[in-house]
Design an enzyme around this catalytic site. Structure first.
Site, PDB file in Angstrom:
ATOM      1  N   ASN A 171       0.832  -1.213   0.000  1.00 57.72           N
ATOM      2  CA  ASN A 171       0.000   0.000   0.000  1.00 57.72           C
ATOM      3  C   ASN A 171       0.862   1.256   0.000  1.00 57.72           C
ATOM      4  O   ASN A 171       0.595   2.214  -0.736  1.00 57.72           O
ATOM      5  CB  ASN A 171      -0.902   0.022   1.236  1.00 57.72           C
ATOM      6  CG  ASN A 171      -2.055  -0.963   1.161  1.00 57.72           C
ATOM      7  OD1 ASN A 171      -2.330  -1.526   0.107  1.00 57.72           O
ATOM      8  ND2 ASN A 171      -2.723  -1.170   2.274  1.00 57.72           N
TER       9      ASN A 171
ATOM     10  N   HIS B 255     -14.960  -4.096  -0.959  1.00 58.44           N
ATOM     11  CA  HIS B 255     -14.921  -3.478  -2.291  1.00 58.44           C
ATOM     12  C   HIS B 255     -16.315  -3.173  -2.830  1.00 58.44           C
ATOM     13  O   HIS B 255     -16.457  -2.459  -3.822  1.00 58.44           O
ATOM     14  CB  HIS B 255     -14.179  -4.434  -3.239  1.00 58.44           C
ATOM     15  CG  HIS B 255     -13.785  -3.850  -4.545  1.00 58.44           C
ATOM     16  ND1 HIS B 255     -14.388  -4.209  -5.739  1.00 58.44           N
ATOM     17  CD2 HIS B 255     -12.841  -2.936  -4.867  1.00 58.44           C
ATOM     18  CE1 HIS B 255     -13.830  -3.540  -6.733  1.00 58.44           C
ATOM     19  NE2 HIS B 255     -12.886  -2.763  -6.238  1.00 58.44           N
TER      20      HIS B 255
ATOM     21  N   TYR C 169     -12.158 -10.202  -2.185  1.00 57.39           N
ATOM     22  CA  TYR C 169     -12.841  -8.909  -2.130  1.00 57.39           C
ATOM     23  C   TYR C 169     -14.327  -9.125  -1.911  1.00 57.39           C
ATOM     24  O   TYR C 169     -14.919 -10.034  -2.487  1.00 57.39           O
ATOM     25  CB  TYR C 169     -12.675  -8.148  -3.460  1.00 57.39           C
ATOM     26  CG  TYR C 169     -11.290  -7.647  -3.779  1.00 57.39           C
ATOM     27  CD1 TYR C 169     -10.165  -8.116  -3.122  1.00 57.39           C
ATOM     28  CD2 TYR C 169     -11.107  -6.692  -4.768  1.00 57.39           C
ATOM     29  CE1 TYR C 169      -8.903  -7.652  -3.439  1.00 57.39           C
ATOM     30  CE2 TYR C 169      -9.843  -6.218  -5.099  1.00 57.39           C
ATOM     31  CZ  TYR C 169      -8.740  -6.707  -4.433  1.00 57.39           C
ATOM     32  OH  TYR C 169      -7.496  -6.247  -4.753  1.00 57.39           O
TER      33      TYR C 169
ATOM     34  N   HIS D 205     -14.206   1.877 -15.869  1.00 57.35           N
ATOM     35  CA  HIS D 205     -14.120   1.163 -14.596  1.00 57.35           C
ATOM     36  C   HIS D 205     -15.367   0.330 -14.332  1.00 57.35           C
ATOM     37  O   HIS D 205     -15.393  -0.489 -13.421  1.00 57.35           O
ATOM     38  CB  HIS D 205     -13.919   2.193 -13.468  1.00 57.35           C
ATOM     39  CG  HIS D 205     -13.592   1.595 -12.147  1.00 57.35           C
ATOM     40  ND1 HIS D 205     -14.454   1.627 -11.056  1.00 57.35           N
ATOM     41  CD2 HIS D 205     -12.490   0.940 -11.712  1.00 57.35           C
ATOM     42  CE1 HIS D 205     -13.889   1.037 -10.027  1.00 57.35           C
ATOM     43  NE2 HIS D 205     -12.703   0.601 -10.389  1.00 57.35           N
TER      44      HIS D 205
END
Length: 701
Positions: free
Chosen positions: A53, A600, A476, A443
């Site tokens: 990260n 997510h 996720y 996206h």
């Protein structure tokens, strides 16, 4: 005085800094590494995640800040700070985080290694026989790959690669009775394992490759005096934006390939270095890269904690890591196996990953590739798994003569090369491939299968919040919808026409889309709740997203809060809104859920005076989601599925194991069950089905 002024300005702002908020998020990830209830391997996993990260944070967010600084452009952070004061604040906070990160590794994790069957040791701590093995490995494998690169009056400064471990070796020779110190750089090849592994009877020993090289460094520098050996690692600016262009024939694939090459030469934004580095080397590097002490992070131990993945993924320890339960059947699917083509004609299906498997979607796509009645497949792809079954199915469909249209987003950060490669494979097989849309990043996650059934054609639609990646679908949390409903089919068909052609539909019935209208449509939904509250009607908003950053929407939340609307936000990462501030956001609460699964999924609930509206989809509340991305949120129209979505939100709000409550000053407080309170861990609950599926909607708001 200046420090106090900066702190006061940050406190007074009605917005939280996006970048400081992100660093607080990484603290919540670090908190998982500190959790003594987890196994040592799971704790190491979260430690490695904090390192990954932070690498991305420096490459993208700090890199973006330097785009302003280096080119003299003005930038105001949400806190109101200009670029240079903000740089100081941001890097100070990053130093604090790295210090806490390494204290956790050195003091809390490393002492546990030996009793769990492994250790990280220096060469000097090995037995004589083990040292001989290491010596042989150095001679046969490492040594031939090392290339010393001297920097002096006769040799230019070498290109040092992003995020590779590098030795800066200062050597001295006496020439004409005058001592000459030079710096030579030795980069450690990235294709070698970070640790050399030695099996002892009772444990596995991991020897860092840099310590093997340090042990044998004289082999590279014969007949000269070695003054100092200094290990370091640099992070370069990886933030780039495609040039805006109205030229629809622009070769975006080539443009991305060029940008990927320049990423290797981006300006240095961070230098990690071991303690007591050579002053000569540091002077040279600081001047060369135009950095100062704020960019330099002195590391007390193992540089680049991402390398811990080699230990975590070791075959001997995999059994000791977190065990994921088997997925459960979606509530909207029968327990027995069904023909999905037939079932979807009569029923919509809501999938909640990873608790529900992605298998129904992948299996449907694989069957469509072979089904003689399927005429075509259209799909958007953002990220794919290694050896993707999705790609394999699309290739098979093209081979079988079906029309296959794929929009591959080649600007998916750090997956650009993979997506280009996969797109080229599909093109060669005869698929119609589009590589992104002009200046926008696609996206949204959509799939449509067109099937001839007798005299009519049925369109099978899948739309969701997650990528078509079988690997991340197990890690996720996401929501998605499978349907043949004609309203969805019409909307999705129109949307594909927009993103693959030149079409402007009048309106969608079930979709909210960007970049054109999503922000305004969400604002109108928020304003509607405020109007209802002012009339004394029931109102409420519950939203679950990854990030909340868009000022226009935040301001609408503030107005709705003042009007009396109860607003409950579940924001995993960045949150620029201040909750609970007097006369601004007293009716707003924010929580973050961080645990075994990466949260997510995006769900948007609006009470709407009892006629509630719930949307799922790919978009967060961010400027980029509204202005620079192609996104879609889908209305969950089916009443049964809507209750399922409300159920998901309800239990997320009840979680008292993985939740952190955000305070007005932007800090977070870990939620813990009270003495007599029921323990609710959503990351276990949705597997167990040990919960009521009939949630009273009034409990939500």
């Amino acid at each position: 005085m200046l420090v106090n002024k900066v702190s006061d300005q940050i406190k007074k702002s009605k917005y939280i800094s996006r970048d400081l908020s992100w660093l607080r998020f990484n603290y919540r990830v670090l908190d998982q590494a500190r959790d003594t209830n987890k196994s040592i391997f799971d704790r190491l996993k979260f430690m490695a995640i904090t390192a990954s990260n932070l690498d991305e944070f420096f490459m993208i967010r700090v890199g973006s800040l330097y785009n302003y600084i280096d080119y003299g452009k003005e930038r105001h952070d949400y806190s109101g700070l200009r670029e240079l004061p903000f740089r100081k604040k941001l890097l100070d906070y990053a130093h604090r985080f790295v210090n806490d990160q390494y204290l956790t590794y050195s003091n809390e994790l490393k002492p546990l290694f030996s009793k769990h069957g492994f250790d990280v040791l220096q060469v000097e701590e090995l037995t004589e026989i083990e040292q001989k093995k290491v010596d042989s490995y150095f001679k046969n494998t490492i040594f031939p790959l090392l290339t010393p690169m001297v920097y002096d009056n006769y040799h230019g400064f070498p290109l040092l690669m992003n995020q590779l471990l590098t030795f800066g070796v200062v050597t001295r020779t006496t020439e004409e009775q005058k001592a000459q110190d030079r710096v030579t750089f030795v980069q450690i090849p990235g294709n070698l394992a970070r640790f050399y592994e030695i099996n002892r009877k009772d444990k596995i020993i991991f020897v860092p490759i840099e310590e093997i090289i340090r042990w044998k460094i004289k082999k590279l520098f014969r007949n000269v005096e070695i003054v100092s050996v200094n290990l370091f690692r640099i992070t370069r600016n990886g933030d780039f934006t495609l040039e805006e262009s109205d030229d629809i024939d622009a070769d975006f694939v080539q443009e991305i390939k060029v940008k990927l090459r320049t990423r290797k030469k981006g300006r240095v934004v961070r230098m990690e270095v071991e303690r007591n580095p050579s002053p000569l080397m540091m002077k040279i590097l600081k001047e060369r890269w135009v950095i100062d002490n704020a960019n330099v992070f002195t590391m007390a131990s193992l540089i680049d904690l991402r390398s811990l993945w080699q230990i975590i993924n070791h075959r001997q320890f995999k059994e000791r890591c977190f065990k994921q339960p088997p997925p459960v059947t979606p509530l909207s699917l029968p327990a027995e196996t069904v023909d999905m083509f037939e079932y979807l004609k009569e029923h919509d299906v809501l999938l909640h990953h990873p608790y529900n498997s992605m298998e129904p979607v992948v299996a449907l796509l694989e069957r469509a590739a072979e089904d003689p009645y399927v005429l075509g497949i259209k799909q958007t792809i953002y990220r794919l798994a290694d050896q993707s079954r999705v790609t394999a199915a699309l290739l098979k469909a093209a081979e079988n003569g079906k029309h296959v249209s794929v929009l591959f987003e080649v600007k998916a950060r750090f997956d650009e090369e993979r997506n280009i490669k996969e797109g080229e494979r599909l093109e060669k097989a005869g698929c119609f491939v589009i590589y992104g849309i002009s200046k926008y990043k696609t996206h949204t996650k959509m799939l449509m299968i067109i099937r001839k059934e007798g005299e009519k054609v049925t369109r099978y639609v899948h739309i969701g919040s997650g990528n078509y990646n079988e690997q991340t679908a197990r890690l996720y949390t996401d929501v998605s919808l499978l349907t043949t409903d004609e309203v969805y089919a019409h909307d999705v068909s129109e949307f594909f026409n927009v993103i693959t052609g030149h079409s402007r539909p009048n309106e969608y019935k079930y979709l909210l889309t960007s970049p054109n209208s999503m922000r305004q449509q969400l604002i109108e939904l928020i304003r509607n709740e405020a109007r209802n509250a002012k009339k004394g009607l029931k109102s409420g908003i519950v939203i679950k997203i990854n990030s909340l950053e868009d000022k226009e929407v935040i301001d609408e939340f503030y107005k709705a809060s003042k009007a009396g609307v109860p607003i409950k936000l579940i924001v995993r990462g960045i949150c620029c809104l201040r909750p609970g501030r007097e006369e601004l956001s007293e009716n707003i609460t924010v929580r973050s859920i961080v645990g075994e699964y990466l949260e997510h999924s995006r769900l948007y609930y609006f009470h709407n005076n009892g006629e509630s509206k719930v949307y799922g989809g790919s978009a967060d509340i961010m400027v980029r989601s509204f202005d620079r991305r192609v996104e879609a949120l889908f209305l969950i129209a089916n009443e049964e599925l809507k209750r399922e979505a409300i159920n998901i939100l309800h239990y997320n709000l009840l979680d008292n194991v993985n939740s952190y409550i955000m305070r007005e000053d932007g800090t977070y407080l870990k939620k813990r069950p009270a003495a007599n309170e029921e323990v609710i861990d959503v990351h276990k609950l949705f597997y167990s089905r040990a919960y009521s599926t009939e949630v009273v909607e009034a409990e939500l708001v």
